[in-house]
Design an enzyme around this catalytic site. Structure first.
Site, PDB file in Angstrom:
ATOM      1  N   GLU A 168       0.982  -1.226  -0.051  1.00 51.11           N
ATOM      2  CA  GLU A 168      -0.068  -0.038  -0.077  1.00 51.11           C
ATOM      3  C   GLU A 168       0.845   1.198   0.034  1.00 51.11           C
ATOM      4  OE1 GLU A 168      -2.426   1.442  -0.617  1.00 51.11           O
ATOM      5  OE2 GLU A 168      -4.039   1.223   1.027  1.00 51.11           O
ATOM      6  N   ASP A 169       0.360   2.258  -0.652  1.00 47.37           N
ATOM      7  CA  ASP A 169       1.158   3.546  -0.751  1.00 47.37           C
ATOM      8  C   ASP A 169       1.190   4.397   0.674  1.00 47.37           C
ATOM      9  OD1 ASP A 169      -1.518   3.858  -0.903  1.00 47.37           O
ATOM     10  OD2 ASP A 169      -1.244   5.626  -2.677  1.00 47.37           O
ATOM     11  N   ASP A 219      -3.905   6.398   5.945  1.00 48.06           N
ATOM     12  CA  ASP A 219      -4.358   7.637   6.706  1.00 48.06           C
ATOM     13  C   ASP A 219      -4.986   7.295   8.026  1.00 48.06           C
ATOM     14  OD1 ASP A 219      -5.209  10.209   7.105  1.00 48.06           O
ATOM     15  OD2 ASP A 219      -6.091  10.406   5.176  1.00 48.06           O
ATOM     16  N   PHE A 242      -1.233  16.701   3.362  1.00 46.24           N
ATOM     17  CA  PHE A 242      -1.671  16.080   2.210  1.00 46.24           C
ATOM     18  C   PHE A 242      -0.453  15.945   1.348  1.00 46.24           C
ATOM     19  CE2 PHE A 242      -3.418  14.734  -1.910  1.00 46.24           C
ATOM     20  CZ  PHE A 242      -4.329  14.070  -1.427  1.00 46.24           C
TER      21      PHE A 242
HETATM   22  P1  IMP Z   1      -7.384   5.506   4.769  1.00 41.32           P
HETATM   23  O1  IMP Z   1      -8.535   4.741   4.505  1.00 41.32           O
HETATM   24  O2  IMP Z   1      -7.985   6.988   5.543  1.00 41.32           O
HETATM   25  O3  IMP Z   1      -6.312   5.095   5.358  1.00 41.32           O
HETATM   26  O4  IMP Z   1      -7.026   6.244   3.291  1.00 41.32           O
HETATM   27  C1  IMP Z   1      -5.922   5.589   2.679  1.00 41.32           C
HETATM   28  C2  IMP Z   1      -6.237   6.114   1.237  1.00 41.32           C
HETATM   29  O5  IMP Z   1      -6.560   7.509   1.043  1.00 41.32           O
HETATM   30  C3  IMP Z   1      -4.898   5.862   0.562  1.00 41.32           C
HETATM   31  O6  IMP Z   1      -4.862   4.551  -0.112  1.00 41.32           O
HETATM   32  C4  IMP Z   1      -4.916   7.049  -0.493  1.00 41.32           C
HETATM   33  O7  IMP Z   1      -5.367   6.741  -1.853  1.00 41.32           O
HETATM   34  C5  IMP Z   1      -5.610   8.145   0.066  1.00 41.32           C
HETATM   35  N1  IMP Z   1      -4.759   9.208   0.959  1.00 41.32           N
HETATM   36  C6  IMP Z   1      -4.703   9.501   2.198  1.00 41.32           C
HETATM   37  N2  IMP Z   1      -3.803  10.643   2.258  1.00 41.32           N
HETATM   38  C7  IMP Z   1      -3.297  10.672   1.355  1.00 41.32           C
HETATM   39  C8  IMP Z   1      -2.157  11.928   1.024  1.00 41.32           C
HETATM   40  O8  IMP Z   1      -1.725  12.378   1.701  1.00 41.32           O
HETATM   41  N3  IMP Z   1      -1.851  11.814  -0.527  1.00 41.32           N
HETATM   42  C9  IMP Z   1      -2.764  11.086  -1.393  1.00 41.32           C
HETATM   43  N4  IMP Z   1      -3.441  10.007  -1.128  1.00 41.32           N
HETATM   44  C10 IMP Z   1      -3.916  10.252   0.242  1.00 41.32           C
END
Ligand code: IMP
Length: 196
Positions: free
Chosen positions: A112-113, A116, A165
């Site tokens: 995963e990248d 968040d 972000f």
């Molecule tokens: P989570 O479900 O809140 O953990 O969100 C994860 C997903 O939100 C990641 O796989 C990204 O696609 C997107 N995301 C969250 N923060 C960022 C950021 O700072 N830059 C780019 N994409 C983000």
């Protein structure tokens, strides 16, 4: 609270680097604040993650699962380092790649990248249970320090970053900035220009 995973911690007061110190595509020159994680540092950390993952996953065949789209750069680079280890060390692990489908009873490495809130990964891990994988490990290049976190922590982490972000290295803002090598903080101008 999950046990802390060792990683490179980027503190809240980290200033990053001026854009003029690195090579940035001209079309993004007004759209970024600072370079946050230079590409070389991403690569060096990824090389070490490959070694740690190999050590943790044993000899059993691995399915490496790429979480599209943001994960594709990290996925490709991490797998290149794992392949280099397979070629050059005594230990070698057969590996296949997948993007959506999953096979049962394999070791699965989810790549995963960014984590968040952690909600996306929790949902994916729940879905995965139906496939009864042997072992599931998650590696995320970035984990955000955010009060919105559900408390999920991956098995391997490249960098822990402040609640900002970030874009670049395949991380996008409305599909833009995937074609940027470094991980950068987007500027107000950039947000406005590329907003959906
Ligand atoms: P989570 O479900 O809140 O953990 O969100 C994860 C997903 O939100 C990641 O796989 C990204 O696609 C997107 N995301 C969250 N923060 C960022 C950021 O700072 N830059 C780019 N994409 C983000």
């Amino acid at each position: 609270m999950a046990a802390a995973v060792e990683c490179v911690v980027i503190t809240d007061d980290e200033q990053g680097y001026g854009l003029d110190l690195f090579c940035i595509p001209k079309h993004y020159s007004n759209d970024l604040e600072r370079v946050f994680i230079p590409h070389g540092l991403i690569m060096d950390r990824t090389e070490r993650l490959a070694r740690d993952i190999m050590k943790a996953m044993g000899n059993h065949h691995i399915v490496a699962l790429c979480v599209l789209k943001g994960g594709y750069k990290f996925f490709a680079d991490l797998l290149d380092y794992i392949k280099a280890l397979n070629r050059n060390s005594d230990q070698s692990i057969p590996m296949t790649v997948d993007f959506i489908r999953l096979k049962s009873y394999c070791n699965v490495l989810i790549v995963e990248d960014i984590i968040d809130t952690g909600k996306t990964m929790q949902t994916l891990l729940n879905m995965l249970q139906d496939y009864k994988p042997n072992m599931v490990k998650v590696v995320s290049l970035l984990v955000k320090r955010t009060p919105r976190s559900v408390g999920y922590r991956p098995d391997f982490v490249g960098f822990e970053v402040p609640d900002k972000f970030v874009v670049g290295y395949a991380l996008d803002y409305n599909e833009y900035f995937r074609d940027l090598n470094h991980i950068c903080v987007i500027s107000e101008k950039g947000r406005e220009k590329y907003k959906a």
